[in-house]
Design a protein around this motif. Structure first.
Motif, PDB file in Angstrom:
ATOM      1  N   VAL A   1      49.961   8.941 -21.654  1.00  0.00           N
ATOM      2  CA  VAL A   1      49.788  10.386 -21.514  1.00  0.00           C
ATOM      3  C   VAL A   1      51.167  11.014 -21.376  1.00  0.00           C
ATOM      4  CG1 VAL A   1      47.474  10.278 -20.539  1.00  0.00           C
ATOM      5  CG2 VAL A   1      49.436  10.131 -19.014  1.00  0.00           C
ATOM      6  N   GLN A   2      51.282  12.285 -21.791  1.00  0.00           N
ATOM      7  CA  GLN A   2      52.594  12.928 -21.858  1.00  0.00           C
ATOM      8  C   GLN A   2      52.829  13.963 -20.764  1.00  0.00           C
ATOM      9  OE1 GLN A   2      54.549  11.593 -24.165  1.00  0.00           O
ATOM     10  NE2 GLN A   2      52.767  10.353 -24.799  1.00  0.00           N
ATOM     11  N   GLY A   3      51.771  14.507 -20.200  1.00  0.00           N
ATOM     12  CA  GLY A   3      51.910  15.549 -19.186  1.00  0.00           C
ATOM     13  C   GLY A   3      50.547  15.919 -18.645  1.00  0.00           C
ATOM     14  N   PHE A   4      50.460  17.057 -17.952  1.00  0.00           N
ATOM     15  CA  PHE A   4      49.192  17.415 -17.312  1.00  0.00           C
ATOM     16  C   PHE A   4      49.079  18.919 -17.103  1.00  0.00           C
ATOM     17  CE2 PHE A   4      52.310  16.689 -13.993  1.00  0.00           C
ATOM     18  CZ  PHE A   4      52.136  17.774 -13.141  1.00  0.00           C
ATOM     19  N   TYR A   5      47.845  19.370 -16.971  1.00  0.00           N
ATOM     20  CA  TYR A   5      47.527  20.688 -16.438  1.00  0.00           C
ATOM     21  C   TYR A   5      47.028  20.487 -15.006  1.00  0.00           C
ATOM     22  CZ  TYR A   5      47.375  22.466 -21.279  1.00  0.00           C
ATOM     23  OH  TYR A   5      47.674  22.815 -22.568  1.00  0.00           O
ATOM     24  N   ALA A   6      47.378  21.381 -14.108  1.00  0.00           N
ATOM     25  CA  ALA A   6      46.829  21.361 -12.747  1.00  0.00           C
ATOM     26  C   ALA A   6      45.854  22.517 -12.597  1.00  0.00           C
ATOM     27  CB  ALA A   6      47.948  21.480 -11.715  1.00  0.00           C
ATOM     28  N   SER A   7      44.697  22.235 -12.024  1.00  0.00           N
ATOM     29  CA  SER A   7      43.662  23.245 -11.830  1.00  0.00           C
ATOM     30  C   SER A   7      43.615  23.686 -10.371  1.00  0.00           C
ATOM     31  CB  SER A   7      42.297  22.683 -12.239  1.00  0.00           C
ATOM     32  OG  SER A   7      41.243  23.512 -11.781  1.00  0.00           O
ATOM     33  N   ASP A   8      43.278  24.952 -10.170  1.00  0.00           N
ATOM     34  CA  ASP A   8      43.074  25.416  -8.790  1.00  0.00           C
ATOM     35  C   ASP A   8      41.844  24.767  -8.183  1.00  0.00           C
ATOM     36  OD1 ASP A   8      41.380  26.930 -10.534  1.00  0.00           O
ATOM     37  OD2 ASP A   8      41.036  28.364  -8.910  1.00  0.00           O
ATOM     38  N   ASN A   9      41.021  24.111  -9.003  1.00  0.00           N
ATOM     39  CA  ASN A   9      39.807  23.459  -8.502  1.00  0.00           C
ATOM     40  C   ASN A   9      40.034  22.013  -8.081  1.00  0.00           C
ATOM     41  OD1 ASN A   9      38.024  25.704  -8.822  1.00  0.00           O
ATOM     42  ND2 ASN A   9      38.074  25.355 -11.037  1.00  0.00           N
ATOM     43  N   GLY A  10      41.287  21.648  -7.823  1.00  0.00           N
ATOM     44  CA  GLY A  10      41.574  20.376  -7.172  1.00  0.00           C
ATOM     45  C   GLY A  10      41.657  19.169  -8.071  1.00  0.00           C
TER      46      GLY A  10
ATOM     47  N   TRP B   1      48.373  20.552  -3.637  1.00  0.00           N
ATOM     48  CA  TRP B   1      47.608  21.778  -3.384  1.00  0.00           C
ATOM     49  C   TRP B   1      47.771  22.144  -1.922  1.00  0.00           C
ATOM     50  CZ3 TRP B   1      46.399  18.092  -6.810  1.00  0.00           C
ATOM     51  CH2 TRP B   1      45.940  18.462  -8.077  1.00  0.00           C
ATOM     52  N   ARG B   2      48.116  23.403  -1.659  1.00  0.00           N
ATOM     53  CA  ARG B   2      48.327  23.820  -0.274  1.00  0.00           C
ATOM     54  C   ARG B   2      47.442  25.014   0.050  1.00  0.00           C
ATOM     55  NH1 ARG B   2      54.419  23.486   1.797  1.00  0.00           N
ATOM     56  NH2 ARG B   2      53.178  23.703   3.676  1.00  0.00           N
ATOM     57  N   SER B   3      46.780  24.910   1.197  1.00  0.00           N
ATOM     58  CA  SER B   3      45.966  26.008   1.741  1.00  0.00           C
ATOM     59  C   SER B   3      44.889  26.460   0.760  1.00  0.00           C
ATOM     60  CB  SER B   3      46.871  27.182   2.127  1.00  0.00           C
ATOM     61  OG  SER B   3      47.852  26.779   3.038  1.00  0.00           O
ATOM     62  N   MET B   4      44.102  25.502   0.323  1.00  0.00           N
ATOM     63  CA  MET B   4      42.999  25.801  -0.585  1.00  0.00           C
ATOM     64  C   MET B   4      41.722  26.021   0.215  1.00  0.00           C
ATOM     65  SD  MET B   4      44.704  25.651  -3.359  1.00  0.00           S
ATOM     66  CE  MET B   4      43.366  25.887  -4.530  1.00  0.00           C
ATOM     67  N   ALA B   5      40.851  26.861  -0.345  1.00  0.00           N
ATOM     68  CA  ALA B   5      39.565  27.138   0.300  1.00  0.00           C
ATOM     69  C   ALA B   5      38.507  27.308  -0.778  1.00  0.00           C
ATOM     70  CB  ALA B   5      39.662  28.400   1.156  1.00  0.00           C
ATOM     71  N   PRO B   6      37.224  27.112  -0.426  1.00  0.00           N
ATOM     72  CA  PRO B   6      36.166  27.365  -1.398  1.00  0.00           C
ATOM     73  C   PRO B   6      36.237  28.791  -1.931  1.00  0.00           C
ATOM     74  CG  PRO B   6      35.302  26.172   0.491  1.00  0.00           C
ATOM     75  CD  PRO B   6      36.706  26.578   0.832  1.00  0.00           C
ATOM     76  N   ALA B   7      35.883  28.968  -3.205  1.00  0.00           N
ATOM     77  CA  ALA B   7      35.948  30.281  -3.836  1.00  0.00           C
ATOM     78  C   ALA B   7      35.156  31.304  -3.032  1.00  0.00           C
ATOM     79  CB  ALA B   7      35.418  30.194  -5.263  1.00  0.00           C
ATOM     80  N   GLY B   8      35.739  32.478  -2.905  1.00  0.00           N
ATOM     81  CA  GLY B   8      35.087  33.551  -2.164  1.00  0.00           C
ATOM     82  C   GLY B   8      35.367  33.551  -0.686  1.00  0.00           C
ATOM     83  N   GLN B   9      36.069  32.525  -0.163  1.00  0.00           N
ATOM     84  CA  GLN B   9      36.377  32.450   1.256  1.00  0.00           C
ATOM     85  C   GLN B   9      37.892  32.509   1.461  1.00  0.00           C
ATOM     86  OE1 GLN B   9      33.921  29.692   3.634  1.00  0.00           O
ATOM     87  NE2 GLN B   9      33.034  29.005   1.699  1.00  0.00           N
ATOM     88  N   THR B  10      38.297  33.063   2.580  1.00  0.00           N
ATOM     89  CA  THR B  10      39.717  33.236   2.871  1.00  0.00           C
ATOM     90  C   THR B  10      40.232  32.054   3.665  1.00  0.00           C
ATOM     91  OG1 THR B  10      39.473  35.635   2.923  1.00  0.00           O
ATOM     92  CG2 THR B  10      41.446  34.720   3.959  1.00  0.00           C
ATOM     93  N   PRO B  11      41.265  31.379   3.174  1.00  0.00           N
ATOM     94  CA  PRO B  11      41.815  30.259   3.951  1.00  0.00           C
ATOM     95  C   PRO B  11      42.454  30.745   5.230  1.00  0.00           C
ATOM     96  CG  PRO B  11      43.207  30.741   2.054  1.00  0.00           C
ATOM     97  CD  PRO B  11      41.985  31.590   1.908  1.00  0.00           C
ATOM     98  N   GLY B  12      42.327  29.963   6.279  1.00  0.00           N
ATOM     99  CA  GLY B  12      42.907  30.290   7.576  1.00  0.00           C
ATOM    100  C   GLY B  12      42.956  29.045   8.427  1.00  0.00           C
ATOM    101  N   ASP B  13      43.220  29.212   9.733  1.00  0.00           N
ATOM    102  CA  ASP B  13      43.340  28.052  10.616  1.00  0.00           C
ATOM    103  C   ASP B  13      42.055  27.241  10.691  1.00  0.00           C
ATOM    104  OD1 ASP B  13      45.944  28.574  11.136  1.00  0.00           O
ATOM    105  OD2 ASP B  13      45.589  29.576  13.059  1.00  0.00           O
ATOM    106  N   ASP B  14      40.903  27.884  10.444  1.00  0.00           N
ATOM    107  CA  ASP B  14      39.633  27.175  10.574  1.00  0.00           C
ATOM    108  C   ASP B  14      39.013  26.832   9.218  1.00  0.00           C
ATOM    109  OD1 ASP B  14      39.156  29.770   9.869  1.00  0.00           O
ATOM    110  OD2 ASP B  14      37.484  30.083  11.257  1.00  0.00           O
ATOM    111  N   LEU B  15      39.767  27.059   8.127  1.00  0.00           N
ATOM    112  CA  LEU B  15      39.241  26.773   6.800  1.00  0.00           C
ATOM    113  C   LEU B  15      40.399  26.611   5.825  1.00  0.00           C
ATOM    114  CD1 LEU B  15      36.719  26.526   4.939  1.00  0.00           C
ATOM    115  CD2 LEU B  15      36.996  28.956   4.463  1.00  0.00           C
TER     116      LEU B  15
END
Length: 689
Positions: free
Chosen positions: A72-81, A145-159
């Motif tokens: 393989v020559q390279g990659f795409y990174a997705s926000d979906n992990g 991936w840093r500070s990811m959260a499920p779609a529609g939710q805001t990442p924070g100390d508890d998520l």
């Protein structure tokens, strides 16, 4: 020949199965990552912003690499992990499936495949980063991936979720779960599949969200290590050896550990052995077990260990048999740990409170009130107010702020990790309980701190000594000195304290203004002359008992420091790449100017073994004792009328600032009576307004 041809299909079938197994991956579980992988590494940001269901730009690989046996020559990174090596990928897939699956991205590694999103602008900045560490031919490509959260939710100390994929130039890859806090019902696909979904691997239990570490330390990172080929039948890995760092002579010490089954077979019996460097091996067979593949197990050796004399001991635990046979991967079957066996000798242990604050922080004014009450109740508390982004902030403290990652106001008590989310940090609601928990504890270390101030040069000769009265756990022990200044007042937003309590009825800063003009800042950290994390090399890793380790240095005073308001806070702490191992062993403090030598200027109440100064404008009592005494303060006006009586109880030897908690009286002459044990001292106090 015909007989051979008759059996050929069967032979081909067996060979085909073997080949199919050999062209996939298997995974092993381990804990902890090497120092070369730094979670805080800045890297190159390849995805950032308020984005959902997106792919990064194409990222070429810096080295030749095969995936499922194909280059393989390279990659795409997705926000979906996940990442995809498929150059024809046109969009991000958020609908996760068990692998392999024709509905999943082809030629992809799923670190935490879920409908995640980036939420730039939240308290935690979601982003995807890429970088390479190491040197050829052992480079490592990281996608993080840093500070990811499920779609529609805001990442924070508890998520939130922080995780990464690492591709090794030598072959194979791993998935690292750094830290996170996810909902209990969270599920995701984890694993990999090839270019046409004909082969793949699915991690048992998917994301196993409850296994996501809570802390920031490298040693608690969860790692899934993927290898090309067939998994061994018998493969146990020791993950941890649970031993106390210190124990008192005569105590029976259980030998406990944690392991994971990385083999194909269910483990029903293991033989474990422990021993010290000079001791005899203690073997035990544990039978009747049922440890399924990829499952962890907490083990305890049937026999306890007990030292016959004080000292430092290295204990080793190893696995010698799995199901009555040798382990096929024995390199990870042993762990060792050091423990200090003490005689029980100790000295009082003082508490260092490192409070993180800022003039801009509205809630920090309440942190001042809470800390002042703690200091009044617990005289052995020594405080350092570490300012951020205001006129009192210092550059040297940035490494502390980066490592402790505080909210404001938060504080560390002897750098002990009370909070699993951020090491050593605790919110102000927890401070009183932590101070009470630590009050009265003992230490194996005593400190000596001396200073000689040269007013003509505006510099001070500082001498710090450390003596161990008993054995201590092995480690990087460092001398630390903080320069602390009280009574700082300034004009402007860098000085005037923001006040979220201005409208909170009953609070001490109710109606004091927002911001508080003329606010007096105390315990302010002004400098760290021995470095941000202290001076290494003075105390050895294994210090001798009853030997003095000392260091002398010259401290120049900055032009804006007021010598009479300066004190030195000295302590010894462990330093380690893990912030969970930076605990403060003991601490002490002393004024910059020796009060006994300059009593007429700074401590007018000087007497044999005691020096004191009362500031009615600041509502504080500065006290220096050469031995512990019961302290009581009485304030009278010139006619003998009682204005204040305060009992501080037993106050330890050393330098103290005690809050009087009284409104400053009007102009006039007053009498201050200080009762120190059986002795009584009287001072005249002149107040001019």
């Amino acid at each position: 020949m015909r007989l051979f041809n008759l059996w050929m299909p069967g032979l081909l079938l067996v060979c085909g199965l073997s080949q199919a197994q050999a062209t996939s991956y298997y995974y092993a579980t381990q804990q902890g990552t090497a120092a070369e992988y730094n979670f805080e590494w800045p890297g190159k940001i390849i995805l950032f912003g308020q984005l959902d269901n997106v792919l990064s730009p194409w990222q070429p690989l810096p080295f030749d690499w095969d995936f499922f046996g194909r280059p393989v020559q390279g990659f795409y990174a997705s926000d979906n992990g996940y990442i995809s090596f498929n150059e024809q990928s046109s969009g991000s897939n958020a609908d996760h499936h068990a692998l392999p699956s024709a509905s999943a991205p082809f030629n992809a590694i799923m670190a935490l495949w879920h409908d995640l999103h980036l939420a730039s602008g939240s308290d935690r900045q979601g982003q995807v980063r890429s970088w390479v560490y190491g040197a050829a031919p052992a480079r490592v490509q990281v996608i993080q991936w840093r500070s990811m959260a499920p779609a529609g939710q805001t990442p924070g100390d508890d998520l939130y979720a922080d995780f990464a994929i690492r591709l090794y130039e030598a072959g194979d890859f791993d998935i690292v779960w750094n830290r996170g806090q996810l909902p209990e019902n969270f599920s995701a696909a984890v694993g990999a599949q090839n270019h046409d979904a004909s082969a793949g691997i699915n991690v048992d239990g998917g994301s196993a969200a409850m296994l996501m570490p809570a802390g920031r330390e490298q040693e608690d990172d969860r790692v899934l290590s993927f290898h090309y080929g067939q998994a061994p039948e018998r493969d146990l890995r020791l993950l941890a050896l649970d031993l106390p760092e210190e124990t008192v002579l005569g105590t029976e010490v259980p030998i406990r550990g944690r392991l994971v089954n990385n083999g194909r077979a269910t483990v029903t019996a293991i033989r474990i052995v422990y021993q010290t460097a000079a001791g005899q091996p203690q073997s035990a067979l544990l039978e009747g077990l049922s440890i399924a593949p990829h499952r962890e197990y907490q083990l305890t050796h049937p026999q306890v260990w007990q030292a016959d004399k004080a000292g430092l001991y290295k204990l080793e635990l190893r696995i010698t048999e799995v199901n009555g046979m040798p382990d096929e991967q024995p390199a990870d079957n042993r762990l060792s740990a050091l423990t200090a066996v003490t005689t029980g000798r100790s000295v009082p242990r003082r508490i260092v409170v490192e409070k993180f604050t800022g003039a801009w922080c509205g809630s920090c004014v309440d942190g001042v009130v809470v800390l002042d009450k703690i200091i009044a109740a617990f005289p052995d508390v020594l405080a350092a107010a570490i300012h951020f982004n205001d006129a009192m902030a210092i550059e040297a403290a940035q490494s502390l702020i980066a490592d402790f990652a505080p909210a404001y106001p938060e504080a560390s008590f002897n750098r002990i990790a009370f909070d699993g989310k951020r090491v050593g940090m605790a919110s102000r609601s927890a401070w009183p309980a932590l101070a009470e928990e630590l009050a009265g504890l003992e230490s194996v270390l005593e400190l000596e701190l001396k200073s000689e101030y040269a007013a003509d040069k505006r510099e001070v000769l500082v001498e710090l000594g450390a003596r161990f009265v008993d054995y201590a756990a092995r480690g990087d022990l460092r001398l630390n000195v903080y320069v602390i200044e009280d009574g700082l007042v300034g004009e402007g937003p860098g000085w005037e304290q923001s006040n979220s309590m201005n409208n909170v009825h009953g609070h001490p800063y109710y109606r004091k203004g927002h911001p508080v003009v003329g606010f007096e800042h105390n315990h302010v950290l002004r400098a760290m002359p021995l470095g941000s994390w202290g001076l290494a090399g003075v105390i050895p890793a294994e210090p001798e008992v009853d030997r003095l380790y000392s260091h002398r240095f010259i401290l120049p005073l900055a032009a804006d420091w007021q010598p009479e308001r300066i004190s030195l806070l000295a302590f010894v702490a462990y330093h380690d790449s893990s912030t969970t191992r930076r605990q403060v062993l003991n601490s002490t403090s002393a004024p910059l100017i020796n009060p006994a030598a300059a009593a007429s200027e700074t401590m007018p109440g000087a007497a044999d073994g005691l020096a004191w100064n009362l500031s009615l404008n600041k509502s504080s009592l500065r006290l220096r004792l050469t031995q512990a005494r019961n302290i009581q303060l009485t304030l009278l006006d010139i006619k003998g009328r009682l204005l204040l009586k305060r009992d501080f109880g037993l106050v330890a030897a050393g330098e103290h600032w005690l809050r009087v908690e009284a409104e400053a009286p009007g102009s006039g002459l007053y009498l201050a009576l200080l009762q120190a044990g059986d002795e009584r001292f009287v001072n005249r106090i002149l107040v001019l307004k």
